[in-house]
Design an enzyme around this catalytic site. Structure first.
Site, PDB file in Angstrom:
ATOM      1  N   CYS A 175       2.352 -30.069  18.220  1.00 27.83           N
ATOM      2  CA  CYS A 175       3.274 -30.916  18.982  1.00 27.83           C
ATOM      3  C   CYS A 175       3.863 -32.035  18.123  1.00 27.83           C
ATOM      4  CB  CYS A 175       2.541 -31.502  20.190  1.00 27.83           C
ATOM      5  SG  CYS A 175       3.568 -32.634  21.140  1.00 27.83           S
TER       6      CYS A 175
ATOM      7  N   CYS B 247       4.301 -35.373  19.865  1.00 25.54           N
ATOM      8  CA  CYS B 247       3.065 -36.142  20.109  1.00 25.54           C
ATOM      9  C   CYS B 247       2.573 -36.782  18.811  1.00 25.54           C
ATOM     10  CB  CYS B 247       1.933 -35.249  20.624  1.00 25.54           C
ATOM     11  SG  CYS B 247       2.419 -34.045  21.840  1.00 25.54           S
ATOM     12  N   ASP B 248       2.644 -36.038  17.704  1.00 30.77           N
ATOM     13  CA  ASP B 248       1.935 -36.465  16.492  1.00 30.77           C
ATOM     14  C   ASP B 248       2.845 -36.918  15.341  1.00 30.77           C
ATOM     15  OD1 ASP B 248      -0.375 -35.784  17.804  1.00 30.77           O
ATOM     16  OD2 ASP B 248      -0.414 -33.744  17.022  1.00 30.77           O
TER      17      ASP B 248
END
Ligand code: NAP
Length: 313
Positions: A138, A141-142
């Site tokens: 992701c 997200c990261d």
């Protein structure tokens, strides 16, 4: 809650565009409707940054914002949004029963499966070792953790290209490693990625090994045409190679096609009368938020018709 309160006309499992649209249509159609949406309702779009192809938004809208709007719209129209996972579904007899992660059993005479799909991994042992230590599924997200670092994205579809473009906001250099000599992503994204000086596209290559100690340091890639190996020294790898339909809760109860998608007819009926499916869990072709939303609408309308017929018998 007593058992009566947990009984609905229509129970929707899944909280992406298909699920929320089904909830909007179900509730607005006068059905007592609940949606089991997981702990963080919103589905795959929660992991998307800018969406510029969902009609009605002149400017790009953030994926999480779009999903919050859908959720609030469904709530305003009277759908109950249950923030837990569906862990078991019993579809052999009607009313059907769905057990939530809290242990609560919900019943309904009509069900819509809208559980979507989950991101795939490459399947390398070394990939597993570094998940959360440099390997991610992701980018949204990261990506933030890779400020000033070199990273790579694996895949050649819309997701991979969007991820690579997004990562240029943080990373100093982004490699896109694709197994063929042509990207699958749409034309507009291809134009954008080819024009971005921070991105190097590496064609005809696949990762074969990930190396490091407590964190990822190197990714070995292999040219599938020449066999040549190359080492990329970087700290982050984002895997964006497509999705697998989320059908675990329906296993052995609904007919699936050879790729694991729930089989439906043109009216979103599954192999069990009263159970419908919509969105990425049954759509092997389009996988677009707008298509999922349309399918959710169809499934809810068909569920309404089905319940009317059942209730009049
Ligand atoms: P996808 O279109 O299925 O693309 C997956 C990519 O990964 C392909 O390029 C594929 O290569 C590659 N791949 C698959 N298995 C691999 C493996 N084992 N090793 C290396 N590479 C592998 O998946 P997606 O990009 O996640 O998109 C899914 C759907 O969502 C698509 O319909 C897409 O249009 C849609 N989507 C749309 C948007 C948007 O419109 N903004 C954004 C994201 C996604 P090949 O090309 O060789 O098959």
């Amino acid at each position: 809650m007593n058992e009566k309160n947990n009984s609905y006309d229509l129970l929707i499992i899944g909280s992406g565009p298909a699920g929320f649209t089904a909830a909007i249509y179900g509730a607005r159609g006068g059905l007592k409707t609940a949606l089991i949406g997981g702990a963080a309702p919103g589905g795959q779009l929660l992991q998307t940054t800018e969406i510029e192809n969902f009609p009605g938004f002149q400017e790009p809208i953030n994926g999480a914002d779009l999903m919050t709007r859908m959720l609030n719209q469904a709530k305003r129209l009277g759908a109950a949004i249950l923030q837990e996972e569906a862990v078991k579904a019993s579809l052999k007899i009607s009313p059907f029963a769905v057990t939530g992660s809290s242990g609560t059993i919900y019943t309904a005479r009509a069900i819509i499966a809208a559980t979507g799909a989950r991101a795939r991994w490459l399947g390398l042992d070394s990939e597993k070792k570094f998940i959360g230590k440099g390997v991610s599924g992701c980018a949204t997200c990261d990506g933030f953790f890779y400020r000033g670092k070199e990273v790579c994205v694996v895949g050649g579809g819309d997701t991979a290209v969007e991820d690579a473009l997004f990562l240029t906001k943080f990373a100093s250099r982004v490699y896109l490693v694709h197994r063929r000599d042509q990207l699958r992503a749409n034309f507009r994204l291809q134009e954008k990625i080819k024009a971005n000086p921070k991105i190097e596209i590496i064609y005809d290559c696949v990762p074969v090994e990930m190396l490091g100690d407590s964190k990822l340091k190197t990714v070995k890639i292999k040219n599938v045409k020449t066999g040549a190996m190359r080492e990329l020294n970087l700290t982050g790898v984002f895997i964006a190679i497509g999705h697998t339909p989320e059908t675990a809760v329906f296993e052995g109860q609904l007919k699936l096609d050879e790729e694991g998608y729930i089989s439906t007819d043109e009216h979103k009926n599954t192999s069990v009368p009263g159970v419908f499916a919509a969105g990425d869990v049954m759509d092997r072709n389009y996988k677009q938020a707008i298509v999922a939303a349309g399918a959710g609408c169809m499934a809810a309308m068909e569920a309404g018709k089905y319940l009317e017929a059942v209730n009049s018998n």
